[in-house]
Write a protein that holds these residues in place. Structure first.
Motif, PDB file in Angstrom:
ATOM      1  N   ASP A 298       0.829  -1.200   0.000  1.00 29.24           N
ATOM      2  CA  ASP A 298       0.000   0.000   0.000  1.00 29.24           C
ATOM      3  C   ASP A 298       0.867   1.256   0.000  1.00 29.24           C
ATOM      4  O   ASP A 298       2.097   1.185  -0.137  1.00 29.24           O
ATOM      5  CB  ASP A 298      -0.973  -0.021   1.188  1.00 29.24           C
ATOM      6  N   GLU A 299       0.229   2.408   0.190  1.00 25.71           N
ATOM      7  CA  GLU A 299       0.958   3.679   0.100  1.00 25.71           C
ATOM      8  C   GLU A 299       2.014   3.827   1.180  1.00 25.71           C
ATOM      9  O   GLU A 299       2.982   4.567   1.022  1.00 25.71           O
ATOM     10  CB  GLU A 299      -0.042   4.837   0.175  1.00 25.71           C
ATOM     11  N   ARG A 300       1.858   3.111   2.291  1.00 26.48           N
ATOM     12  CA  ARG A 300       2.847   3.156   3.380  1.00 26.48           C
ATOM     13  C   ARG A 300       3.930   2.098   3.222  1.00 26.48           C
ATOM     14  O   ARG A 300       4.823   1.997   4.054  1.00 26.48           O
ATOM     15  CB  ARG A 300       2.150   2.976   4.735  1.00 26.48           C
ATOM     16  N   GLY A 301       3.820   1.286   2.180  1.00 22.29           N
ATOM     17  CA  GLY A 301       4.782   0.219   1.970  1.00 22.29           C
ATOM     18  C   GLY A 301       4.444  -1.048   2.717  1.00 22.29           C
ATOM     19  O   GLY A 301       5.245  -1.990   2.747  1.00 22.29           O
ATOM     20  N   ARG A 305      -3.650  -6.786   1.864  1.00 15.33           N
ATOM     21  CA  ARG A 305      -4.436  -7.988   2.135  1.00 15.33           C
ATOM     22  C   ARG A 305      -5.283  -8.297   0.904  1.00 15.33           C
ATOM     23  O   ARG A 305      -5.505  -7.416   0.056  1.00 15.33           O
ATOM     24  CB  ARG A 305      -5.336  -7.761   3.349  1.00 15.33           C
ATOM     25  N   PRO A 306      -5.779  -9.535   0.762  1.00 13.11           N
ATOM     26  CA  PRO A 306      -6.661  -9.844  -0.365  1.00 13.11           C
ATOM     27  C   PRO A 306      -7.803  -8.840  -0.472  1.00 13.11           C
ATOM     28  O   PRO A 306      -8.424  -8.482   0.524  1.00 13.11           O
ATOM     29  CB  PRO A 306      -7.163 -11.246  -0.032  1.00 13.11           C
ATOM     30  N   GLY A 307      -8.033  -8.364  -1.691  1.00 15.59           N
ATOM     31  CA  GLY A 307      -9.058  -7.358  -1.928  1.00 15.59           C
ATOM     32  C   GLY A 307      -8.520  -5.948  -1.964  1.00 15.59           C
ATOM     33  O   GLY A 307      -9.208  -5.039  -2.449  1.00 15.59           O
ATOM     34  N   GLN A 308      -7.287  -5.737  -1.476  1.00 14.31           N
ATOM     35  CA  GLN A 308      -6.680  -4.410  -1.509  1.00 14.31           C
ATOM     36  C   GLN A 308      -5.840  -4.237  -2.771  1.00 14.31           C
ATOM     37  O   GLN A 308      -5.274  -5.202  -3.298  1.00 14.31           O
ATOM     38  CB  GLN A 308      -5.801  -4.191  -0.282  1.00 14.31           C
TER      39      GLN A 308
END
Length: 453
Positions: A298-301, A305-308
């Protein structure tokens, strides 16, 4: 080539040489391993690769030390995730410092791959014969996963150099490819340069009458639309395979509407090879986890999780000539859960980015794949990033980010080279930027068409 990584049972997990079908049998087995067993294999291979990079790759030493990744230690995912992702700009700036000073002799000859710069930032990556052989084995896996008749006719429309591939004939071969990829007899194949217009491609396919077609997603989207509008069908075409860009749902639907057939996608990038293959029973993808460690963050590295949906980072496990660790490939993907097919290979539900949104429009109204010869641009001038914008049916703007101001000689060489790669003598303007902007969706497009026609 003698190095063969082994699985938990001691059997080889990499080919001993080109066309070795014993490795394909291992891939047939390992696809059913549970996710935990695949991760164990990946961490063991990462530890070997990290130890090699620490000792022989100047660029990686300080970065690995800062993350706490030291030779001789098992890879801990928490420490691994501290390692800063590698960007295309990093590769450009590092130059030879990213290359190993002691490539294992058993990996064979060093090969060079230059990306075409689909993100506008071309890079050069070194690999080996061993790494290439692994990629060929994955291509065969793709064919074995899906309904191919190896005695049928295979056609491809792709970026190739040399007049023998040009329209109207293209190149004709008596087999699908080299024996390292297909170590058995196959049917014939034909190859056409993507420099042909969409109308020419359709006419060529009617003459060739293939059973299978492989090309870029954006190319087949416009080709299918062209055929649907004119009622053109290919009587024996069973399915289309796409590669090199991200395949959109709209392109799949266009092929269904035009030809009533399905599309099979190979998720790959020139710098790293095959990343994931479409599942044999679903439209999502299976990461080729035996040869590639893939993360979606994600944007924070943090791991998604599945779905993201997050950024895709890839680490090829077999490239000992120029290890690219946590390489930010420029795509976004949605992580999937376990696949109902039963394979333990990580699922990517969707992949976003890197599909061209338009084709070049000639003054005649014909549409062409926008091939500007971008692989060679950094050899002619110190170009860091590029974007081409078709402003009208006659004019193209080349937007450039450069390491320093170009000389007049460099500009002349660039102009001559770019124009020589285009199907018509367009007017060509150069404009210079400190940084090229992304579109409203946050994606970078290396070609934009603002012309109508």
């Amino acid at each position: 080539m003698t190095r063969s990584p082994v699985g938990p049972d001691g059997a080889a997990l990499a080919p001993a040489g080109p066309g070795v079908l014993a490795y394909q049998k291992r891939l047939q087995d390992s696809q059913w391993w549970p996710a935990e067993q695949l991760l164990e294999h990946q961490l063991r291979e990462l530890a070997r690769l990290v130890a090699h990079a620490w000792r022989t790759v100047p660029f990686h030493g300080a970065r690995l030390a800062a993350a706490g990744l030291e030779p001789g230690r098992l890879i801990d995912l928490e420490r691994w995730q501290r390692l800063a992702p590698l960007t295309r700009r990093d590769i450009q700036q590092a130059g030879g410092d990213l290359e190993s000073t002691a490539v294992p002799a058993e990996h064979g000859k060093i090969l060079t791959t230059r990306s075409s710069g689909s993100t506008g930032t071309p890079v050069t990556v070194r690999g080996t014969i061993f790494d290439a052989v692994v990629g060929k084995a994955l291509m065969l896996r793709h064919c074995l996963w899906h309904p191919y008749d190896f005695a049928a006719k295979f056609a491809s429309i792709r970026r190739v150099h040399g007049g023998t591939y040009d329209y109207p004939h293209g190149l004709h071969l008596d087999r699908w490819g080299d024996s390292a990829t297909f170590p058995f007899a196959t049917g014939p194949s034909s190859i056409l340069s993507i420099g042909a217009s969409i109308a020419q491609q359709a006419e060529w396919l009617l003459r060739e009458d293939p059973d299978y077609l492989m090309t870029f997603p954006s190319n087949v989207r416009f080709l299918a639309a062209h055929c649907r509008e004119r009622g053109i069908v290919f009587p024996h075409l069973e399915h289309v395979t796409t590669f090199g860009e991200v395949l959109s749902a709209e392109t799949r639907e266009e092929c269904r509407r035009a030809w009533d057939l399905f599309v099979i996608d190979v998720y790959s990038a020139q710098e790293v090879g095959i990343v994931a293959l479409q599942c044999p029973t679903h439209e999502h993808y299976h990461v080729q986890a035996e040869t590639m460690f893939v993360e979606v963050v994600d944007e924070r590295g943090e791991p998604c999780r599945p779905g993201q949906t997050g950024r895709v980072l890839v680490t090829p496990l077999n490239n000992y000539a120029m290890p690219v660790l946590r390489y930010e490939i420029g795509d976004w993907a949605e992580l999937g859960g376990p696949c109902p097919c039963g394979r333990g290979l990580t699922v990517l539900k969707r992949i976003l980015g890197r599909e061209r949104n338009a084709l070049l429009v000639a003054p005649t109204g014909e549409r062409y794949w926008p091939a500007f010869g971008t692989r060679k641009l950094p050899e002619l001038a110190p170009i860091v990033q590029h974007q081409f914008v078709q402003k009208s049916l006659q004019r193209i703007e080349a937007r450039l980010v450069t390491a320093r101001p170009l000389t007049r000689r460099e500009e002349r060489a660039l102009r001559a080279y770019i124009l020589a790669n285009l199907p018509y003598r367009f007017e060509l303007d150069f404009t210079y930027f400190d940084e090229l902007p992304r579109n409203d969706a946050g994606k970078f497009e290396d070609f934009v068409c603002e012309a109508t026609g």
